[in-house]
Design a protein around this motif. Structure first.
Motif, PDB file in Angstrom:
ATOM      1  N   UNK A 181      63.604 -10.670 -35.086  1.00 64.10           N
ATOM      2  CA  UNK A 181      63.906 -10.686 -36.514  1.00 64.10           C
ATOM      3  C   UNK A 181      63.484  -9.371 -37.168  1.00 64.10           C
ATOM      4  N   UNK A 182      62.323  -8.862 -36.775  1.00 63.50           N
ATOM      5  CA  UNK A 182      61.848  -7.582 -37.306  1.00 63.50           C
ATOM      6  C   UNK A 182      62.776  -6.443 -36.890  1.00 63.50           C
ATOM      7  N   UNK A 183      63.199  -6.448 -35.635  1.00 63.23           N
ATOM      8  CA  UNK A 183      64.076  -5.381 -35.154  1.00 63.23           C
ATOM      9  C   UNK A 183      65.414  -5.394 -35.885  1.00 63.23           C
ATOM     10  N   UNK A 184      65.924  -6.574 -36.188  1.00 65.79           N
ATOM     11  CA  UNK A 184      67.180  -6.664 -36.944  1.00 65.79           C
ATOM     12  C   UNK A 184      67.004  -6.096 -38.350  1.00 65.79           C
ATOM     13  N   UNK A 185      65.851  -6.355 -38.961  1.00 61.25           N
ATOM     14  CA  UNK A 185      65.598  -5.789 -40.288  1.00 61.25           C
ATOM     15  C   UNK A 185      65.509  -4.273 -40.219  1.00 61.25           C
ATOM     16  N   UNK A 186      64.895  -3.776 -39.167  1.00 56.66           N
ATOM     17  CA  UNK A 186      64.804  -2.321 -38.989  1.00 56.66           C
ATOM     18  C   UNK A 186      66.189  -1.717 -38.785  1.00 56.66           C
TER      19      UNK A 186
ATOM     20  N   UNK B  87      56.818 -13.975 -24.583  1.00 59.33           N
ATOM     21  CA  UNK B  87      56.454 -15.242 -25.217  1.00 59.33           C
ATOM     22  C   UNK B  87      57.563 -15.637 -26.174  1.00 59.33           C
ATOM     23  N   UNK B  88      57.941 -16.920 -26.187  1.00 52.90           N
ATOM     24  CA  UNK B  88      59.107 -17.344 -26.963  1.00 52.90           C
ATOM     25  C   UNK B  88      58.917 -17.146 -28.459  1.00 52.90           C
ATOM     26  N   UNK B  89      57.773 -17.552 -28.991  1.00 52.50           N
ATOM     27  CA  UNK B  89      57.550 -17.423 -30.427  1.00 52.50           C
ATOM     28  C   UNK B  89      57.470 -15.957 -30.837  1.00 52.50           C
ATOM     29  N   UNK B  90      56.773 -15.166 -30.051  1.00 48.14           N
ATOM     30  CA  UNK B  90      56.669 -13.742 -30.357  1.00 48.14           C
ATOM     31  C   UNK B  90      58.034 -13.076 -30.279  1.00 48.14           C
ATOM     32  N   UNK B  91      58.825 -13.438 -29.286  1.00 50.28           N
ATOM     33  CA  UNK B  91      60.151 -12.835 -29.126  1.00 50.28           C
ATOM     34  C   UNK B  91      61.023 -13.072 -30.356  1.00 50.28           C
ATOM     35  N   UNK B  92      60.954 -14.250 -30.925  1.00 48.67           N
ATOM     36  CA  UNK B  92      61.749 -14.542 -32.125  1.00 48.67           C
ATOM     37  C   UNK B  92      61.289 -13.691 -33.304  1.00 48.67           C
ATOM     38  N   UNK B  93      59.988 -13.564 -33.468  1.00 48.63           N
ATOM     39  CA  UNK B  93      59.452 -12.760 -34.571  1.00 48.63           C
ATOM     40  C   UNK B  93      59.819 -11.279 -34.400  1.00 48.63           C
TER      41      UNK B  93
ATOM     42  N   UNK C  25      52.718  -5.553 -37.830  1.00 47.55           N
ATOM     43  CA  UNK C  25      53.700  -5.172 -38.845  1.00 47.55           C
ATOM     44  C   UNK C  25      55.002  -5.964 -38.741  1.00 47.55           C
ATOM     45  N   UNK C  26      55.087  -6.920 -37.819  1.00 47.02           N
ATOM     46  CA  UNK C  26      56.406  -7.514 -37.578  1.00 47.02           C
ATOM     47  C   UNK C  26      56.836  -8.528 -38.639  1.00 47.02           C
ATOM     48  N   UNK C  27      55.948  -8.864 -39.565  1.00 47.27           N
ATOM     49  CA  UNK C  27      56.362  -9.676 -40.710  1.00 47.27           C
ATOM     50  C   UNK C  27      56.568  -8.802 -41.954  1.00 47.27           C
ATOM     51  N   UNK C  28      56.314  -7.520 -41.812  1.00 45.23           N
ATOM     52  CA  UNK C  28      56.392  -6.599 -42.938  1.00 45.23           C
ATOM     53  C   UNK C  28      57.804  -6.017 -43.070  1.00 45.23           C
ATOM     54  N   UNK C  29      58.079  -5.347 -44.176  1.00 45.70           N
ATOM     55  CA  UNK C  29      59.361  -4.644 -44.300  1.00 45.70           C
ATOM     56  C   UNK C  29      59.473  -3.547 -43.245  1.00 45.70           C
TER      57      UNK C  29
END
Length: 219
Positions: A164-169, A155-161, A135-139
Motif C-alpha cells: 500500500x505504501x509503495x502504491x502511494x509512492x 510476512x503477510x500483514x507486513x507485505x500488505x502494508x 514510515x510505511x503508514x506515512x505519506x
C-alpha cells in the motif's frame, strides 16, 4: 546474572568488536560487518537468543539482488535521490551511493541497524543518512526520486502494508524498485521483473547459499 539481565552494549562498539568486515558474496565491491556463529548477537537483542535473526547482520537475497543490479546499472540511480526502505545492513544504500546517487537515505525500524549502516557506510567510503523510523503508514517521502525495497515480503500483514505504501509512492511520482527471492508474500502479479541475479541469502540456511533473486518494478 541472567543473559536477559545483562546491560546491553553500545551497538556500534559491539558491531566493531564482534562482526568482522568481509566482502559480500557475489558483490565483492561492498564490504560489510557480518555476524558469525560466535558473534553473540543475543547481547544486543537483550534476550537469551537473537530471535528472529537481525536483518542487518547477514546478507539477504532481496538486498543483494538490488545492490548487484545498481552496481551493474549505475544509470538507474546516478544523480538521483534514493531512499532505501528496511535498509538493514545498508547494503542497497551503499550500492546506490557507489553507483553515483545524488543523495541516499537508509530507513529502518531497528536502532542496531542504524548503527550498522553508519559503520558499513564508513567502511565503504560513502555518505548515507540513516534514519530510525517506521514510515510505511506515512505519506510518500519528499525529495525522493527512487525508493528501493529489499526483502520486505516475508510476512503477510507486513507485505500488505508495504505494498500500500509503495502504491502511494508510485502515485506521487516516485520510482519503486523491489528486490526479492520470491518469498511467500511477494505479490508477483502486481510486479514486472527487470532482472535476475544469483546472490547469497542467509535465509537459504546455515550455508547462506546462492539463490536466484529478482529485481521488480510495480506494474
Amino acid at each position: 546474572m541472567k543473559r536477559s539481565d545483562t546491560p546491553r552494549p553500545d551497538p556500534a562498539a559491539f558491531i566493531q568488536a564482534n562482526l568482522p568486515i568481509s566482502p559480500v558474496p557475489a558483490i565483492p565491491e561492498i564490504l560489510l560487518h557480518t555476524a558469525g556463529p560466535a558473534s553473540g548477537l543475543w547481547r544486543l537483542a537483550g534476550r537469551e537468543e537473537a530471535d528472529p535473526a537481525p536483518y542487518w547482520a547477514y546478507p539477504w537475497a532481496g538486498g543483494g539482488v538490488l545492490a548487484r543490479h545498481l552496481l551493474d546499472r549505475p544509470e538507474v540511480v546516478a544523480g538521483r535521490r534514493v531512499l532505501d526502505l528496511g535498509s538493514g545492513s545498508g547494503l542497497v544504500a551503499i550500492a546506490a551511493a557507489k553507483a553515483g546517487a545524488a543523495a541516499v537515505t537508509a530507513v529502518d525500524v531497528d536502532a542496531n541497524a542504524i548503527a550498522a549502516i553508519g559503520l558499513n557506510a564508513a567502511v565503504n567510503g560513502v555518505n548515507i543518512l540513516a534514519v530510525a523510523a517506521d514510515i510505511i503508514e506515512a505519506p510518500p517521502p519528499q525529495e525522493t526520486d527512487i525508493l528501493t525495497v529489499g526483502d520486505l515480503f516475508y510476512d503477510s500483514a507486513l507485505a500488505l502494508r508495504v505494498m500500500a505504501f509503495l502504491r502511494r509512492c508510485q502515485a506521487a511520482g516516485i520510482e519503486v524498485l523491489i528486490g526479492d527471492p520470491h518469498r511467500a508474500y511477494l505479490p508477483q502479479g502486481a510486479l514486472q521483473r527487470i532482472a535476475t541475479h544469483a546472490v547469497a541469502d542467509f535465509g537459504a540456511g546455515s550455508s547462506g547459499g546462492a539463490v536466484q533473486a529478482g529485481v521488480f518494478s510495480l506494474s
